[in-house]
Motif scaffolding. Structure first.
Motif, PDB file in Angstrom:
ATOM      1  N   LEU A 190       0.821  -1.209   0.000  1.00  0.00           N
ATOM      2  CA  LEU A 190       0.000   0.000   0.000  1.00  0.00           C
ATOM      3  C   LEU A 190       0.855   1.260   0.000  1.00  0.00           C
ATOM      4  O   LEU A 190       0.559   2.229  -0.710  1.00  0.00           O
ATOM      5  N   LEU A 191       1.916   1.268   0.783  1.00  0.00           N
ATOM      6  CA  LEU A 191       2.809   2.431   0.841  1.00  0.00           C
ATOM      7  C   LEU A 191       3.475   2.664  -0.510  1.00  0.00           C
ATOM      8  O   LEU A 191       3.544   3.798  -0.991  1.00  0.00           O
ATOM      9  N   LYS A 192       3.939   1.597  -1.143  1.00  0.00           N
ATOM     10  CA  LYS A 192       4.573   1.725  -2.452  1.00  0.00           C
ATOM     11  C   LYS A 192       3.573   2.255  -3.478  1.00  0.00           C
ATOM     12  O   LYS A 192       3.907   3.128  -4.287  1.00  0.00           O
ATOM     13  N   ALA A 193       2.343   1.761  -3.458  1.00  0.00           N
ATOM     14  CA  ALA A 193       1.319   2.226  -4.388  1.00  0.00           C
ATOM     15  C   ALA A 193       1.027   3.709  -4.166  1.00  0.00           C
ATOM     16  O   ALA A 193       0.882   4.475  -5.132  1.00  0.00           O
ATOM     17  N   GLN A 194       0.964   4.126  -2.919  1.00  0.00           N
ATOM     18  CA  GLN A 194       0.723   5.536  -2.610  1.00  0.00           C
ATOM     19  C   GLN A 194       1.867   6.393  -3.124  1.00  0.00           C
ATOM     20  O   GLN A 194       1.647   7.427  -3.761  1.00  0.00           O
ATOM     21  N   GLN A 195       3.097   5.979  -2.872  1.00  0.00           N
ATOM     22  CA  GLN A 195       4.261   6.746  -3.310  1.00  0.00           C
ATOM     23  C   GLN A 195       4.321   6.842  -4.831  1.00  0.00           C
ATOM     24  O   GLN A 195       4.633   7.905  -5.377  1.00  0.00           O
ATOM     25  N   GLU A 196       4.016   5.751  -5.523  1.00  0.00           N
ATOM     26  CA  GLU A 196       4.029   5.768  -6.981  1.00  0.00           C
ATOM     27  C   GLU A 196       2.938   6.697  -7.519  1.00  0.00           C
ATOM     28  O   GLU A 196       3.169   7.441  -8.472  1.00  0.00           O
ATOM     29  N   GLY A 197       1.771   6.665  -6.916  1.00  0.00           N
ATOM     30  CA  GLY A 197       0.684   7.546  -7.331  1.00  0.00           C
ATOM     31  C   GLY A 197       1.024   9.008  -7.113  1.00  0.00           C
ATOM     32  O   GLY A 197       0.773   9.855  -7.980  1.00  0.00           O
ATOM     33  N   GLU A 198       1.612   9.317  -5.964  1.00  0.00           N
ATOM     34  CA  GLU A 198       2.010  10.697  -5.680  1.00  0.00           C
ATOM     35  C   GLU A 198       3.089  11.161  -6.653  1.00  0.00           C
ATOM     36  O   GLU A 198       3.048  12.285  -7.149  1.00  0.00           O
ATOM     37  N   SER A 199       4.044  10.296  -6.925  1.00  0.00           N
ATOM     38  CA  SER A 199       5.121  10.636  -7.854  1.00  0.00           C
ATOM     39  C   SER A 199       4.563  10.879  -9.252  1.00  0.00           C
ATOM     40  O   SER A 199       4.949  11.845  -9.929  1.00  0.00           O
ATOM     41  N   GLU A 200       3.667  10.012  -9.690  1.00  0.00           N
ATOM     42  CA  GLU A 200       3.056  10.168 -11.015  1.00  0.00           C
ATOM     43  C   GLU A 200       2.287  11.483 -11.098  1.00  0.00           C
ATOM     44  O   GLU A 200       2.374  12.208 -12.082  1.00  0.00           O
ATOM     45  N   PHE A 201       1.553  11.802 -10.046  1.00  0.00           N
ATOM     46  CA  PHE A 201       0.787  13.051 -10.010  1.00  0.00           C
ATOM     47  C   PHE A 201       1.711  14.260 -10.083  1.00  0.00           C
ATOM     48  O   PHE A 201       1.464  15.202 -10.830  1.00  0.00           O
ATOM     49  N   MET A 202       2.803  14.229  -9.313  1.00  0.00           N
ATOM     50  CA  MET A 202       3.723  15.371  -9.266  1.00  0.00           C
ATOM     51  C   MET A 202       4.487  15.555 -10.576  1.00  0.00           C
ATOM     52  O   MET A 202       4.884  16.664 -10.910  1.00  0.00           O
ATOM     53  N   ASN A 203       4.691  14.489 -11.332  1.00  0.00           N
ATOM     54  CA  ASN A 203       5.450  14.566 -12.571  1.00  0.00           C
ATOM     55  C   ASN A 203       4.602  14.923 -13.789  1.00  0.00           C
ATOM     56  O   ASN A 203       5.138  15.170 -14.866  1.00  0.00           O
TER      57      ASN A 203
END
Length: 55
Positions: A22-35
């Motif tokens: 879950l943490l990895k999925a959240q981090q990937e989603g946040e990174s994708e959003f920020m990029n």
């Protein structure tokens, strides 16, 4: 007799694995959003925490 200690540690390990996923999925989603390119009209708002005492 059931080995409750072993069962507990197996459960705890699986819960830790799920938390990592879950943490990895959240981090990937946040990174994708920020990029991504900014969306016109999208505003980022700061939310004040009224329950938190800054002192």
């Amino acid at each position: 007799m059931l080995d409750y200690r072993k069962m507990y540690f197996q459960l705890a390990a699986k819960v830790a694995d799920a938390m990592d996923i879950l943490l990895k999925a959240q981090q990937e989603g946040e990174s994708e959003f920020m990029n991504e390119e900014p969306v016109p009209g999208l505003k980022v708002l700061a939310i004040k925490d009224e329950d938190h005492d800054p002192e």
